[in-house]
Design a protein around this motif. Structure first.
Motif, PDB file in Angstrom:
ATOM      1  N   LEU A 183      62.137 -20.301  42.329  1.00 22.55           N
ATOM      2  CA  LEU A 183      61.702 -21.174  43.417  1.00 22.55           C
ATOM      3  C   LEU A 183      61.354 -22.574  42.930  1.00 22.55           C
ATOM      4  CD1 LEU A 183      59.498 -18.613  45.385  1.00 22.55           C
ATOM      5  CD2 LEU A 183      61.889 -19.235  45.823  1.00 22.55           C
ATOM      6  N   ALA A 184      62.119 -23.012  41.949  1.00 23.24           N
ATOM      7  CA  ALA A 184      61.951 -24.362  41.406  1.00 23.24           C
ATOM      8  C   ALA A 184      63.325 -24.841  40.958  1.00 23.24           C
ATOM      9  CB  ALA A 184      60.985 -24.350  40.227  1.00 23.24           C
ATOM     10  N   GLY A 231      67.250 -21.276  39.982  1.00 17.51           N
ATOM     11  CA  GLY A 231      66.389 -22.043  40.878  1.00 17.51           C
ATOM     12  C   GLY A 231      65.904 -21.203  42.047  1.00 17.51           C
ATOM     13  N   LYS A 232      66.796 -20.371  42.608  1.00 23.55           N
ATOM     14  CA  LYS A 232      66.401 -19.482  43.712  1.00 23.55           C
ATOM     15  C   LYS A 232      65.394 -18.440  43.222  1.00 23.55           C
ATOM     16  CE  LYS A 232      70.624 -19.855  46.421  1.00 23.55           C
ATOM     17  NZ  LYS A 232      71.811 -19.149  46.891  1.00 23.55           N
ATOM     18  N   HIS A 233      65.631 -17.921  42.027  1.00 27.44           N
ATOM     19  CA  HIS A 233      64.746 -16.878  41.485  1.00 27.44           C
ATOM     20  C   HIS A 233      63.352 -17.444  41.187  1.00 27.44           C
ATOM     21  CE1 HIS A 233      63.511 -13.292  39.342  1.00 27.44           C
ATOM     22  NE2 HIS A 233      63.117 -14.054  38.343  1.00 27.44           N
TER      23      HIS A 233
END
Length: 122
Positions: free
Chosen positions: A90-91, A86-88
């Motif tokens: 951005l979702a 999710g961090k990578h």
């Protein structure tokens, strides 16, 4: 007339134990016996493994690797992977999505014939 009993060949040497080992004195030089045993092992056991046995072993390895891929990754690790993904990206990524993606990737790797070759020959 009763049948004659077969006779055995007399021993080729003194049968008293020598150097802590039993049996007769060897006619062959030291080390030759071990080399002959190894050659016979290679010739009659290792090289003549039944093809059906090899196929069954390979199928067992394949099934084992498939099971590993579909049961890999604990729920906690799936949650951690989802957070990192999710961090990578951005979702938000769910733990189930991360788990499915991980297992699909691992399955495609572990079920590759080259991986089976490596496992089979270890």
């Amino acid at each position: 007339d009763p049948p004659q009993r077969p006779t055995t060949q007399p021993p080729m040497g003194d049968l008293r134990p020598m150097n802590g080992r039993g049996g007769s004195r060897s006619i062959a030089p030291v080390g030759v016996e071990a080399e002959l045993v190894e050659q016979l092992l290679q010739r009659f056991v290792l090289e003549h493994k039944a093809p059906t046995l090899q196929r069954r072993e390979r199928a067992a390895y394949k099934e084992m690797l498939e099971q590993v891929s579909w049961t890999a990754l604990e729920p906690k690790a799936a949650n951690d992977a989802a957070l990192l993904l999710g961090k990578h990206f951005l979702a938000p990524v769910s733990a189930n999505e991360a788990l499915r993606a991980f297992r699909r990737c691992l399955h495609s790797i572990l079920c590759d014939e080259r991986v089976l070759d490596i496992v089979e020959h270890q």
